[in-house]
Design an enzyme around this catalytic site. Structure first.
Site, PDB file in Angstrom:
ATOM      1  N   PRO A 173       4.261  -0.706 -11.987  1.00 35.47           N
ATOM      2  CA  PRO A 173       3.834   0.447 -12.031  1.00 35.47           C
ATOM      3  C   PRO A 173       4.013   1.470 -10.942  1.00 35.47           C
ATOM      4  O   PRO A 173       3.903   1.025  -9.758  1.00 35.47           O
ATOM      5  CB  PRO A 173       2.287   0.286 -12.602  1.00 35.47           C
ATOM      6  CG  PRO A 173       2.136  -1.184 -12.195  1.00 35.47           C
ATOM      7  CD  PRO A 173       3.085  -1.868 -12.333  1.00 35.47           C
ATOM      8  N   ASN A 174       4.199   2.523 -11.269  1.00 36.68           N
ATOM      9  CA  ASN A 174       4.516   3.775 -10.354  1.00 36.68           C
ATOM     10  C   ASN A 174       5.914   3.777  -9.535  1.00 36.68           C
ATOM     11  O   ASN A 174       6.128   4.669  -8.703  1.00 36.68           O
ATOM     12  CB  ASN A 174       3.371   4.060  -9.362  1.00 36.68           C
ATOM     13  CG  ASN A 174       2.232   4.207 -10.374  1.00 36.68           C
ATOM     14  OD1 ASN A 174       2.231   5.197 -11.254  1.00 36.68           O
ATOM     15  ND2 ASN A 174       1.057   3.366  -9.931  1.00 36.68           N
TER      16      ASN A 174
ATOM     17  N   ARG B  82       7.123   9.752  -4.449  1.00 39.90           N
ATOM     18  CA  ARG B  82       5.763   9.239  -4.557  1.00 39.90           C
ATOM     19  C   ARG B  82       5.632   8.720  -2.994  1.00 39.90           C
ATOM     20  O   ARG B  82       6.319   7.720  -2.418  1.00 39.90           O
ATOM     21  CB  ARG B  82       5.842   7.892  -5.311  1.00 39.90           C
ATOM     22  CG  ARG B  82       4.539   7.158  -4.963  1.00 39.90           C
ATOM     23  CD  ARG B  82       4.522   5.666  -5.709  1.00 39.90           C
ATOM     24  NE  ARG B  82       3.277   4.859  -5.536  1.00 39.90           N
ATOM     25  CZ  ARG B  82       3.358   3.539  -5.708  1.00 39.90           C
ATOM     26  NH1 ARG B  82       4.157   2.902  -6.154  1.00 39.90           N
ATOM     27  NH2 ARG B  82       2.154   3.100  -5.384  1.00 39.90           N
TER      28      ARG B  82
ATOM     29  N   TYR C 123       7.091   4.864   1.249  1.00 34.73           N
ATOM     30  CA  TYR C 123       7.950   4.079   0.391  1.00 34.73           C
ATOM     31  C   TYR C 123       9.432   4.653   0.609  1.00 34.73           C
ATOM     32  O   TYR C 123      10.397   4.030   0.154  1.00 34.73           O
ATOM     33  CB  TYR C 123       7.603   4.101  -0.867  1.00 34.73           C
ATOM     34  CG  TYR C 123       6.357   3.571  -1.450  1.00 34.73           C
ATOM     35  CD1 TYR C 123       6.167   2.271  -1.161  1.00 34.73           C
ATOM     36  CD2 TYR C 123       5.307   4.292  -1.821  1.00 34.73           C
ATOM     37  CE1 TYR C 123       4.973   1.633  -1.484  1.00 34.73           C
ATOM     38  CE2 TYR C 123       4.080   3.874  -2.093  1.00 34.73           C
ATOM     39  CZ  TYR C 123       4.009   2.434  -2.138  1.00 34.73           C
ATOM     40  OH  TYR C 123       2.663   1.804  -2.349  1.00 34.73           O
TER      41      TYR C 123
ATOM     42  N   ASN D 269       9.014  -6.803  -7.762  1.00 33.38           N
ATOM     43  CA  ASN D 269       7.964  -5.746  -7.188  1.00 33.38           C
ATOM     44  C   ASN D 269       6.814  -5.747  -8.033  1.00 33.38           C
ATOM     45  O   ASN D 269       7.076  -4.659  -9.003  1.00 33.38           O
ATOM     46  CB  ASN D 269       8.500  -4.554  -6.717  1.00 33.38           C
ATOM     47  CG  ASN D 269       7.459  -3.774  -5.696  1.00 33.38           C
ATOM     48  OD1 ASN D 269       6.279  -4.180  -5.832  1.00 33.38           O
ATOM     49  ND2 ASN D 269       8.216  -2.698  -4.819  1.00 33.38           N
TER      50      ASN D 269
ATOM     51  N   ALA E  56       0.946  -2.299  -8.112  1.00 31.95           N
ATOM     52  CA  ALA E  56      -0.340  -2.542  -7.867  1.00 31.95           C
ATOM     53  C   ALA E  56      -0.666  -3.816  -8.786  1.00 31.95           C
ATOM     54  O   ALA E  56      -1.758  -4.320  -8.747  1.00 31.95           O
ATOM     55  CB  ALA E  56      -1.134  -1.357  -8.356  1.00 31.95           C
TER      56      ALA E  56
ATOM     57  N   HIS F 184      -2.130  -7.139  -7.041  1.00 31.36           N
ATOM     58  CA  HIS F 184      -3.296  -7.474  -6.351  1.00 31.36           C
ATOM     59  C   HIS F 184      -4.568  -7.947  -7.385  1.00 31.36           C
ATOM     60  O   HIS F 184      -5.585  -8.227  -7.058  1.00 31.36           O
ATOM     61  CB  HIS F 184      -3.952  -6.182  -5.755  1.00 31.36           C
ATOM     62  CG  HIS F 184      -2.997  -5.581  -4.887  1.00 31.36           C
ATOM     63  ND1 HIS F 184      -2.258  -6.177  -3.588  1.00 31.36           N
ATOM     64  CD2 HIS F 184      -2.253  -4.498  -5.044  1.00 31.36           C
ATOM     65  CE1 HIS F 184      -1.267  -5.315  -3.166  1.00 31.36           C
ATOM     66  NE2 HIS F 184      -1.188  -4.196  -3.664  1.00 31.36           N
TER      67      HIS F 184
ATOM     68  N   ASP G  16       0.225 -15.788 -14.427  1.00 37.86           N
ATOM     69  CA  ASP G  16       0.701 -16.725 -14.940  1.00 37.86           C
ATOM     70  C   ASP G  16       1.806 -16.781 -15.837  1.00 37.86           C
ATOM     71  O   ASP G  16       2.625 -17.834 -15.885  1.00 37.86           O
ATOM     72  CB  ASP G  16      -0.471 -16.965 -16.341  1.00 37.86           C
ATOM     73  CG  ASP G  16      -1.846 -17.311 -15.833  1.00 37.86           C
ATOM     74  OD1 ASP G  16      -1.912 -17.835 -14.637  1.00 37.86           O
ATOM     75  OD2 ASP G  16      -2.878 -17.145 -16.765  1.00 37.86           O
TER      76      ASP G  16
ATOM     77  N   GLU H 170       8.911 -12.440  -4.752  1.00 41.51           N
ATOM     78  CA  GLU H 170       8.085 -11.198  -4.494  1.00 41.51           C
ATOM     79  C   GLU H 170       8.424 -10.292  -3.635  1.00 41.51           C
ATOM     80  O   GLU H 170       8.878 -10.603  -2.527  1.00 41.51           O
ATOM     81  CB  GLU H 170       6.473 -11.752  -4.502  1.00 41.51           C
ATOM     82  CG  GLU H 170       5.730 -10.603  -4.370  1.00 41.51           C
ATOM     83  CD  GLU H 170       4.364 -11.133  -4.059  1.00 41.51           C
ATOM     84  OE1 GLU H 170       3.902 -12.453  -4.147  1.00 41.51           O
ATOM     85  OE2 GLU H 170       3.440 -10.166  -3.584  1.00 41.51           O
TER      86      GLU H 170
ATOM     87  N   HIS I  94       7.971  -6.255  -1.672  1.00 40.48           N
ATOM     88  CA  HIS I  94       7.273  -5.095  -1.484  1.00 40.48           C
ATOM     89  C   HIS I  94       8.221  -4.012  -0.549  1.00 40.48           C
ATOM     90  O   HIS I  94       8.522  -4.812   0.471  1.00 40.48           O
ATOM     91  CB  HIS I  94       5.928  -5.179  -1.037  1.00 40.48           C
ATOM     92  CG  HIS I  94       5.182  -6.002  -1.763  1.00 40.48           C
ATOM     93  ND1 HIS I  94       4.491  -5.687  -3.088  1.00 40.48           N
ATOM     94  CD2 HIS I  94       4.880  -7.539  -1.751  1.00 40.48           C
ATOM     95  CE1 HIS I  94       3.789  -6.734  -3.537  1.00 40.48           C
ATOM     96  NE2 HIS I  94       3.963  -7.786  -2.988  1.00 40.48           N
ATOM     97  N   ILE I  95       8.127  -2.858  -0.789  1.00 42.79           N
ATOM     98  CA  ILE I  95       8.856  -1.714   0.056  1.00 42.79           C
ATOM     99  C   ILE I  95       7.792  -1.747   1.338  1.00 42.79           C
ATOM    100  O   ILE I  95       8.550  -1.933   2.356  1.00 42.79           O
ATOM    101  CB  ILE I  95       8.806  -0.663  -0.787  1.00 42.79           C
ATOM    102  CG1 ILE I  95       9.859  -1.047  -2.026  1.00 42.79           C
ATOM    103  CG2 ILE I  95       9.478   0.658   0.404  1.00 42.79           C
ATOM    104  CD1 ILE I  95       9.902   0.215  -2.943  1.00 42.79           C
ATOM    105  N   SER I  96       6.604  -1.738   1.121  1.00 41.27           N
ATOM    106  CA  SER I  96       5.766  -1.484   2.351  1.00 41.27           C
ATOM    107  C   SER I  96       5.495  -2.912   2.682  1.00 41.27           C
ATOM    108  O   SER I  96       5.655  -3.852   1.859  1.00 41.27           O
ATOM    109  CB  SER I  96       4.458  -0.559   2.024  1.00 41.27           C
ATOM    110  OG  SER I  96       3.887  -1.217   1.060  1.00 41.27           O
TER     111      SER I  96
ATOM    112  N   ARG J 211      -1.905  -2.492   5.293  1.00 40.15           N
ATOM    113  CA  ARG J 211      -2.565  -1.177   4.638  1.00 40.15           C
ATOM    114  C   ARG J 211      -3.742  -1.434   4.195  1.00 40.15           C
ATOM    115  O   ARG J 211      -4.753  -2.225   4.727  1.00 40.15           O
ATOM    116  CB  ARG J 211      -1.776  -0.810   3.277  1.00 40.15           C
ATOM    117  CG  ARG J 211      -0.183  -0.474   3.839  1.00 40.15           C
ATOM    118  CD  ARG J 211       0.582  -0.135   2.528  1.00 40.15           C
ATOM    119  NE  ARG J 211       0.132   1.027   1.887  1.00 40.15           N
ATOM    120  CZ  ARG J 211       0.833   1.311   0.638  1.00 40.15           C
ATOM    121  NH1 ARG J 211       1.591   0.573   0.123  1.00 40.15           N
ATOM    122  NH2 ARG J 211       0.414   2.302   0.132  1.00 40.15           N
TER     123      ARG J 211
ATOM    124  N   ARG K  65      -5.125  -4.151  -0.818  1.00 38.57           N
ATOM    125  CA  ARG K  65      -3.676  -4.811  -0.776  1.00 38.57           C
ATOM    126  C   ARG K  65      -3.353  -5.844  -0.079  1.00 38.57           C
ATOM    127  O   ARG K  65      -2.137  -6.508  -0.200  1.00 38.57           O
ATOM    128  CB  ARG K  65      -2.929  -3.721  -0.168  1.00 38.57           C
ATOM    129  CG  ARG K  65      -2.814  -2.345  -1.061  1.00 38.57           C
ATOM    130  CD  ARG K  65      -1.645  -1.374  -0.561  1.00 38.57           C
ATOM    131  NE  ARG K  65      -2.244   0.072  -0.898  1.00 38.57           N
ATOM    132  CZ  ARG K  65      -1.877   0.653  -2.050  1.00 38.57           C
ATOM    133  NH1 ARG K  65      -1.155   0.031  -2.927  1.00 38.57           N
ATOM    134  NH2 ARG K  65      -2.258   1.903  -2.313  1.00 38.57           N
TER     135      ARG K  65
END
Ligand code: DQA
Length: 145
Positions: A10-11, A18, A23, A73, A76, A79, A86, A100, A102-104, A109, A113
């Site tokens: 999402p997002n 954003r 990001y 990725n 959210a 978390h 699963d 997995e 992540h950009i950040s 943070r 997170r």
């Protein structure tokens, strides 16, 4: 392996506008161009994004059914989504790679997170390198798969 699934939660469809200070200012389309350019000959990049947890779960089922490695990725969902965890476990238990990304760096943070419910079932995690997080994951997947 001929196709790598690059799945985004999402997002992430809002990349570019954003929180660019977190990001960067590249869009998801820019990321797709970068990954396609860095993929070795014969390796296809199937990059998707959804805001919908069920759709992401179904894409992981598809990875199992088609035997494709995944760069994920979870955004959210990282978390708190046990459903996504699963589904990710189905991928790695099938013997497929699931990285997995992540950009950040979520660990630098907010505290919420710092927890990933995905990492425990992922093959590995790359975080904090901007779009290079995906590139590093792709490099590993194409060498290891
Ligand atoms: C993110 C980090 C998550 O905490 C956040 O919810 C995102 C993006 C990253 O790529 O840095 O949406 O996964």
């Amino acid at each position: 392996m001929s196709t790598v699934l690059v799945l985004n939660g999402p997002n992430l469809g809002r990349l570019g506008s954003r929180e660019p200070e977190v990001y960067g200012d590249g869009s998801l389309a820019d990321l797709e161009v970068l990954l396609r350019a860095s993929a070795p000959e014969g390796v296809e990049i199937d990059l998707r994004q959804t805001d919908d947890e069920a759709e992401l779960v179904h894409w992981l089922h598809e990875a199992v059914d088609t035997g494709r490695p995944v760069i994920l990725n979870p955004a959210a969902f990282t978390h708190y989504s046990y459903a996504l965890r699963d589904a990710a476990a189905l991928v790695t238990k099938a013997g497929l790679l699931l990285i997995e990304v992540h950009i950040s760096n979520p660990h630098s943070r907010e505290e919420f997170r710092h927890t990933s419910v995905i990492s425990g079932v992922a093959t590995g995690v790359v975080a904090g390198f901007g779009f290079d997080s995906y590139g590093l994951a792709l490099d590993y997947v194409t060498r290891a798969d």
